[in-house]
Design a protein around this motif. Structure first.
Motif, mmCIF file in Angstrom:
data_model
loop_
_atom_site.group_PDB
_atom_site.id
_atom_site.type_symbol
_atom_site.label_atom_id
_atom_site.label_comp_id
_atom_site.label_asym_id
_atom_site.label_seq_id
_atom_site.Cartn_x
_atom_site.Cartn_y
_atom_site.Cartn_z
ATOM 1 N N THR A 208 0.933 -1.244 -0.155
ATOM 2 C CA THR A 208 0.033 0.053 0.005
ATOM 3 C C THR A 208 0.959 1.082 -0.134
ATOM 4 O O THR A 208 2.132 1.052 0.149
ATOM 5 C CB THR A 208 -0.925 -0.084 1.284
ATOM 6 N N LEU A 209 0.335 2.276 -0.308
ATOM 7 C CA LEU A 209 1.075 3.445 -0.082
ATOM 8 C C LEU A 209 0.345 4.782 0.767
ATOM 9 O O LEU A 209 -0.886 4.535 0.442
ATOM 10 C CB LEU A 209 1.168 4.318 -1.521
ATOM 11 N N ASN A 210 0.986 5.244 1.513
ATOM 12 C CA ASN A 210 0.283 6.256 2.338
ATOM 13 C C ASN A 210 -0.352 7.414 1.534
ATOM 14 O O ASN A 210 0.296 7.953 0.449
ATOM 15 C CB ASN A 210 1.389 7.213 3.226
ATOM 16 N N TYR A 245 -8.741 -4.906 4.439
ATOM 17 C CA TYR A 245 -7.169 -4.610 3.880
ATOM 18 C C TYR A 245 -7.290 -5.902 2.821
ATOM 19 O O TYR A 245 -6.998 -7.019 3.251
ATOM 20 C CB TYR A 245 -6.124 -4.480 4.749
ATOM 21 N N ASP A 246 -7.159 -5.864 1.431
ATOM 22 C CA ASP A 246 -7.206 -6.974 0.374
ATOM 23 C C ASP A 246 -6.287 -8.014 0.649
ATOM 24 O O ASP A 246 -6.576 -9.112 0.719
ATOM 25 C CB ASP A 246 -7.188 -6.160 -0.901
ATOM 26 N N VAL A 247 -4.708 -7.532 1.051
ATOM 27 C CA VAL A 247 -4.020 -8.544 1.416
ATOM 28 C C VAL A 247 -4.386 -9.537 2.408
ATOM 29 O O VAL A 247 -4.369 -10.720 2.453
ATOM 30 C CB VAL A 247 -2.336 -8.121 1.218
ATOM 31 N N TYR A 248 -4.768 -8.803 3.344
ATOM 32 C CA TYR A 248 -5.226 -9.495 4.779
ATOM 33 C C TYR A 248 -6.466 -10.380 4.279
ATOM 34 O O TYR A 248 -6.461 -11.465 4.554
ATOM 35 C CB TYR A 248 -5.346 -8.588 5.696
ATOM 36 N N GLU A 249 -7.508 -9.796 3.712
ATOM 37 C CA GLU A 249 -8.666 -10.482 3.632
ATOM 38 C C GLU A 249 -8.422 -11.702 2.445
ATOM 39 O O GLU A 249 -8.759 -12.827 2.732
ATOM 40 C CB GLU A 249 -9.598 -9.565 2.762
ATOM 41 N N LEU A 296 3.204 -2.557 -7.045
ATOM 42 C CA LEU A 296 4.255 -1.604 -7.176
ATOM 43 C C LEU A 296 5.062 -1.609 -8.503
ATOM 44 O O LEU A 296 5.385 -0.516 -8.976
ATOM 45 C CB LEU A 296 5.309 -1.571 -5.972
ATOM 46 N N THR A 297 5.120 -2.741 -9.207
ATOM 47 C CA THR A 297 5.855 -2.716 -10.150
ATOM 48 C C THR A 297 4.926 -2.037 -11.396
ATOM 49 O O THR A 297 5.465 -1.538 -12.413
ATOM 50 C CB THR A 297 6.391 -4.120 -10.735
ATOM 51 N N ASP A 298 3.521 -2.356 -11.308
ATOM 52 C CA ASP A 298 2.655 -1.744 -12.124
ATOM 53 C C ASP A 298 2.724 -0.351 -12.243
ATOM 54 O O ASP A 298 2.415 0.561 -13.002
ATOM 55 C CB ASP A 298 1.269 -2.110 -11.855
#
Ligand code: GLC
Length: 689
Positions: A208-210, A245-249, A296-298
């Protein structure tokens, strides 16, 4: 020749990827005992030298101490520490009998190298399941090369990763990053990368990004690229527990996190508070976590550093529950008379050695509370509380603890292959096991702004190379504690030669960006020398990586017949042409060096000129001012030197000068620096002095 000896049913680590013949019975060297756990014992000769162990404390010759392979997040690398962040179980015994040993065992393994008994090498672990690889060869160097071939080609970074990188835990906003770039560009200090530490994330959530600080991140990445700067974000092992939070879910839904025995997801507190660990030993979970790097690469990111992947745990829920019990006892009973004193407790611990012997009789004193608080982080008990779902079944974490950093980095490496198979991504990790060297480099973790850590950094380099880790370096200037100007300059003068060259510091320490210090021109000059040497350094790196060879070698590997050279630990051979001998003591105006043969002593002087002087074989005192960079060119050899440049891609390799011996020749390796179209020896550029 390599032979494999199998004990019990070892867990497949995929450290060795070459087919290796099975040895019959037990190895020709030493004694194996499997009555209780596993023990390998070997009687060392008085002059035997023990090389290896990669990222480990103390000297190049590991003899005389005890080391434990047990990946540990411990930022205080004092001389007494036995475990650092990596577990690199490869050693070479060099002496009357010379052979290599690789203990492929992913849990805690002890190397007692003449510590308990001066003449005894004892390698031991609690488990009985491991593969032991025994390597025969004519010399330690030859044995190392065989081992390197067996573990597969080392990771090759993009060429810009040989540039200078600036980092600090605490850069938070676009403005902070711009300031760093401006500071370098305005002062003509070369720079290729700025590292993004955990503050770029939203609440320390991976991928994620702030939102407030980084709106339109792709545009910012591009703005930096237009200035020839790559932003390199950190990724941590723990995924924040947070509804929505998608990664968590996704991880929870697909059961991709490490679970407790009862099947619930294990909770470890790290920077974001409660987190779950992705089960990187599970193929499906590994692919899922790796694909997250796409977020992030995207957006234009081309490199990462993986952190906290021992994995580090500040505390667990179970640990806190136990702490509460101790606290309750303390509050209810007070610090009454039945408590024991600190002195008595020390004696008690001495007798009982930690956990053994049941509950210590501390009564109601404050000590159990202090003890519990002190042992909450990275506790062994926590590592026994969660499991991995692997191809070989369910495995308790402590049994495979040393593989976590390796497999987290592998997860990214495999994903990069899917994202862009022909592109080189920058990747290095904090924790590692042999095998990870194929997917990334390593930095050596949280050192301190101490002079002794410059020397530790220097001595560790060849050992890391022996274990496959070529792309490596330390936090220049020191991570913890306050750096001084002289320390930073001397450390950068060593960093000139390490493939990974990064100034990094902890939040709260004195600022140590080159442009923050007095006489910036000295920093411009020293970092500039790095860029002048990149054509040579990159060339030697590529030759080492493509031929399973060493970039840094002990002098002993090049001058094995020279009994003096064999003992030298604070000078290293770099590639095939040069020797380095950095200054690592405060207030020194130079240092002693030993030359095993005649060499050309070269100093890059602050006015941009180069001093060259032939020195004969033997001992010399060489003067090296704080703003000079010394190196030694071997007899009959030469190296190309470019003009310095603001960033790697701006280096002009068409017009270089040659330094060294008249008539000498050099083969320069050059390629596009980003694709995997590596060159063959016949394509190397022949240069002549
Ligand atoms: C760990 C890393 C260090 C980093 C810090 C904050 O201590 O080793 O490099 O700056 O975490 O992310």
């Amino acid at each position: 020749m390599i032979q494999k000896y199998v004990y019990g049913k070892p867990f497949t680590t995929e450290a060795i990827i070459e087919d290796v013949a099975l040895g019959e019975g037990n190895p020709a060297y030493g004694c194996i005992d499997t009555a209780q756990g596993f023990t390998f014992t070997y009687q060392m000769e008085e002059d035997d030298i023990i090389y290896g162990l990669g990222e480990a404390n103390r000297g190049l010759n590991k003899r005389g101490y005890c080391y434990i392979s047990d990946c540990t997040d411990d930022p205080n690398h004092t001389e007494d520490k036995r475990s650092l962040y990596g577990a690199h179980n490869f050693i070479v015994v060099a002496g009357k009998k010379t052979f290599g040993l690789f203990f492929d065992y992913p849990s805690a393994l002890t190397f007692d190298i003449g510590y308990t008994k001066a003449d005894t090498l004892k390698v031991a672990c609690e488990g009985k399941d491991l593969n032991l690889f025994v390597i025969d060869g004519d010399s330690p160097y030859e044995i190392v090369k065989q081992f390197r071939k067996a573990i597969g080609q080392s990771y090759i970074p993009p060429k810009y990763a040989f540039g200078f990188g600036q980092s600090r835990w605490g850069y938070k906003t676009k403005e902070d990053f711009r300031k760093v770039v401006d500071g370098h560009r305005e002062n003509n200090i070369p720079l290729d990368m700025v590292y993004m530490d955990i503050d770029y994330m939203q609440d320390f959530k991976d991928f994620t990004l702030n939102e407030k600080n980084f709106p339109d991140f792709p545009a910012f990445v591009q703005e930096m690229k237009d200035r020839n700067i790559r932003l390199i974000p950190i990724i941590d092992a723990g995924v924040k527990v947070e509804k929505g939070y998608d990664v968590y879910e996704e991880g929870v839904k697909n059961r991709y996190f490490c679970q407790r025995e009862d099947g619930s997801d294990f909770v470890a507190a790290v920077w974001p508070g409660d987190t779950h660990f992705p089960d990187v030993l599970n193929e499906e979970a590994r692919a899922w976590f790796g694909d997250k790097y796409r977020v992030l690469t995207d957006q234009g990111i081309e490199g990462f550093w993986n952190d906290m992947n021992e994995p580090a745990i500040f505390y667990s829920q179970e640990g806190i529950a136990e702490l509460k019990e101790v606290l309750k006892d303390f509050l209810e009973n007070g610090n009454g008379d039945d408590g024991i004193t600190a002195g008595e407790m020390a004696a008690e611990n001495g007798r009982k050695d930690g956990e053994a012997g049941g509950k210590p009789k501390f009564g109601s004193s404050v000590w159990p509370l202090m003890g519990k608080l002190g042992s909450l982080a990275n506790s062994k008990a926590d590592y026994r509380r969660f499991y991995h779902n692997t191809k070989e079944g369910r495995v308790r974490h402590d049994q495979v603890h040393n593989l976590f950093g390796y497999y987290m980095t592998r997860s990214a490496g495999e994903a990069f292959e899917r994202i862009d198979p022909d592109k080189r991504f920058l990747m290095f990790s904090r924790s590692s096991y042999i095998g990870m060297h194929r997917y990334g480099g390593i930095w050596t973790g949280d050192n301190k702004s101490w002079w002794s850590h410059i020397l530790l950094n220097l001595k560790m380099l060849p050992s890391l190379n022996m274990c496959g880790f070529l792309y490596t370096g330390a936090d220049l200037g020191g991570f913890g504690a306050d750096a001084t100007r002289d320390l930073l300059l001397r450390w950068i003068a060593l960093g000139v030669f390490t493939p990974l060259m990064r100034d990094h510091a902890a939040q709260g320490t004195r600022e140590q960006e080159c442009y923050q210090l007095e006489n910036i021109e000295d920093f411009r000059h020293v970092v500039g020398v790095r860029y002048r040497l990149i054509p040579y350094l990159y060339s030697e790196y590529m030759k080492a990586a493509l031929n399973n060879d060493l970039y840094f070698k002990p002098l002993a590997f090049v001058y094995p017949e020279d009994s003096m050279a064999v003992q030298v630990e604070d000078q290293l051979m770099l590639g095939n042409e040069i020797m380095i001998a950095p200054v690592y003591t405060q207030n020194a105006k130079g240092r002693y060096v030993y030359l095993p043969e005649e060499m050309k002593f070269v100093k890059f002087l602050p006015d941009g000129t180069v001093m060259e002087k032939v020195l004969g074989k033997g001992h010399h005192y060489v003067e090296v001012a704080l703003n000079e960079v010394p190196l030694f060119i071997r007899s009959g050899k030469c190296i190309p030197v470019a003009e310095s440049a603001e960033y790697v891609e701006a280096l002009n390799t068409e017009h270089m000068v040659m330094l060294g011996y008249q008539g000498a020749e050099y083969e320069l390796y050059e390629d596009d620096g980003v694709s995997k179209a590596y060159k063959k020896p016949e394509e190397y550029r022949k240069m002549k002095m």
